[in-house]
Every structure is written in C-alpha cells, then in structure tokens.
Design an enzyme around this catalytic site. Sequence first.
Site, PDB file in Angstrom:
ATOM      1  NE  ARG A  94      -3.933  -1.985   2.427  1.00 53.84           N
ATOM      2  CZ  ARG A  94      -3.826  -3.231   2.844  1.00 53.84           C
ATOM      3  NH1 ARG A  94      -2.674  -3.673   3.309  1.00 53.84           N
ATOM      4  NH2 ARG A  94      -4.861  -4.043   2.801  1.00 53.84           N
ATOM      5  NE  ARG A 157      -9.256  -8.142   4.467  1.00 48.85           N
ATOM      6  CZ  ARG A 157      -8.593  -7.283   3.704  1.00 48.85           C
ATOM      7  NH1 ARG A 157      -7.528  -6.645   4.190  1.00 48.85           N
ATOM      8  NH2 ARG A 157      -8.978  -7.048   2.459  1.00 48.85           N
ATOM      9  CG  HIS A 181      -5.400  -0.420   5.711  1.00 43.88           C
ATOM     10  ND1 HIS A 181      -5.961  -1.635   6.013  1.00 43.88           N
ATOM     11  CD2 HIS A 181      -5.657  -0.213   4.397  1.00 43.88           C
ATOM     12  CE1 HIS A 181      -6.530  -2.136   4.927  1.00 43.88           C
ATOM     13  NE2 HIS A 181      -6.359  -1.297   3.931  1.00 43.88           N
TER      14      HIS A 181
END
Length: 319
Positions: A94, A157, A181
């Site tokens: 990311r 999750r 994240h």
Amino acid sequence: MNGAVAAQPKVAIVGAGSVGATLAYACLIKGAGKTVALYDLNADKTRAEVLDLNHGLQFVPTANVMGSDDIEVCRDADVVVITAGAKQKPGQTRLDLAEANVNMCRTLVPGLLEVAPDAILLLVTNPVDVLTYAALKFSGLPSRRVFGTGTVLDSSRLRVLIAQRADVAVRSVHAYIAGEHGDSEIPLWSSATIGAVPLLAWDATAGARLDDGARQEIMAGVVNAAEEIIRGKGATNYAIGLAGARVVEAIIHDEKAVLPVTSLLDDYIGISDVCLSLPSIVGRAGVHTVLPVPLSGDEAAGLRQSADTVRGVIHEVGL
C-alpha cells in the site's frame, strides 16, 4: 456538517470504480444517506453505475442516486468519501502507492471543499493513513473532520478468522487491529474478547486452539488477505465497500460507534503528528475521541514502530 445532521443527508463518493460503486451500493442498502452522489472523471462509467444503482431503488430504503464527471455533483454533501486513486497491483504494498495518490489529493481535496465546505472527509484510498494525513494538510480542516477507514476492514478480517477458529459467531468476537492499514499493523490481543471471555484465556475455557501459534496463523491471514484477493480477482471491493458504508452510517446517524478508523494522533503514548488506526468514537462531528486502549508492552512497541513506518512515507512524499 457543524455538528448537525441534514434532514436529507447527502453522501458523495469520489471514484466510481469497484470500491466506490460497491460502497454506494452498500450505503443504499443500509439507508446511509438520502442522496448518494458518484463523482468520477470517467463520464460513461459513472452514468452506467448510476443507472444500475437507480434500477434497484425499489428494493432499498428511499433514496436518490446521481452521478457526474463534474465535481458540482458533490455540492453540499454531508460526507465525502474518497475512493479514487491508483490501484494496488499484485506484489505491491500500500505504501508504494503513496506518491501518486498524494498528488491526486493535492488538487482534489481543495476542489471538494469548494462545493462541500461543511463535509466530513472520509478517506478509503490507499495508503489510507498517508492519504488521511495528506487530506488533513491540504484541507486545513480540524482533525476530527478528516479521517480514514483505516483498520475497520482489517479488524473485521481478524474477527472472522478468530470466530472460525473458536467456532463462534463473528459478532461475538471483539478484537481490533491498530496502527497502519498495512504490513506494520498490530493485533490488540491483550484486550480482545470472545463474549465476555478474554481471548488469551479462551483455549483454557472452550478447548479451541488460540495459543501463540494459532494467533500467528490468524494474523498472517489478516496481513495476506488483500494480496490473495487481488491475485484471484484483481481488486478488493465487497468488504471494503461494506466497511466504508459502516463508517458513513455511524456519521450520518450520529451513532457514536466505536470503530478503528485512522486519524491524527496527538501524544497518544507519546505518538504525535501521524495518522494511525485505534478504536475511536465516531459520530456526526467525525472522530469524537480516540480511546485510551490498554496496551501490552509489545503492543505499545508495535504501535510506535507502525507510526515510524507511516511517518517515514509521509516524509518521503514531502508532507
């Protein structure tokens, strides 16, 4: 929004790609907003998504769907959700996405505030912690009004995997992922519970294996989840769409819900000037409070390391 919810709340979603369109769909099903507006530079894609969503309005709470390649469609929105940006590719972290998406925010955020000056800004675009920090800088808004979905999805999750291992309903699991994240995120095992039972005591209570090895396997599943989905179908969209809609719902209905969104920290166990996820109270004014979660020594160290990771990227992109 100025602390008050509009009689007919409007949610503007920037980006009509798979995440933005799914988030709009989830908002309609949840009744999160009487008007849902899609804004994307791809006019044909936007029109097609709006048509498709409109054709389902009979089956959801009363709402109006509109869309355009003109930013005016976002005018007077109560919540603006940013999902637009470069997409994550297989094998790409990311944080690799940061520079291109920060540059997008540099012009996008001021333009959005020209048409929706009272809106809450909710970031979904990755890397969401860096983008939230960038949007905060580019907007000049109070930090409570600019935050991101953060680890709302990661925490979901985590709960799913714990529930499967313990053979309980996922809604009976209360556990959070904190920090970035991304790869440096940390599970808050020490405060996690299943029902009223501390997770760390669960194996002794119910016979399920939630020992060190089981917890490491669970966490590996959380960290690798996005890569597995992207490898299989090209993008994640359903769960993040639902996660984003859940945050919008909390804002629109002033729920004061506890959600692990990413927001600017100010002397949180000595961590400042970086956006990270922690359980926070979310309502119509945005992030009301970042909760002072009890942390073990390892968790506190992990959170500081996660802060260093995100702060390093922030510095690399010149924020």
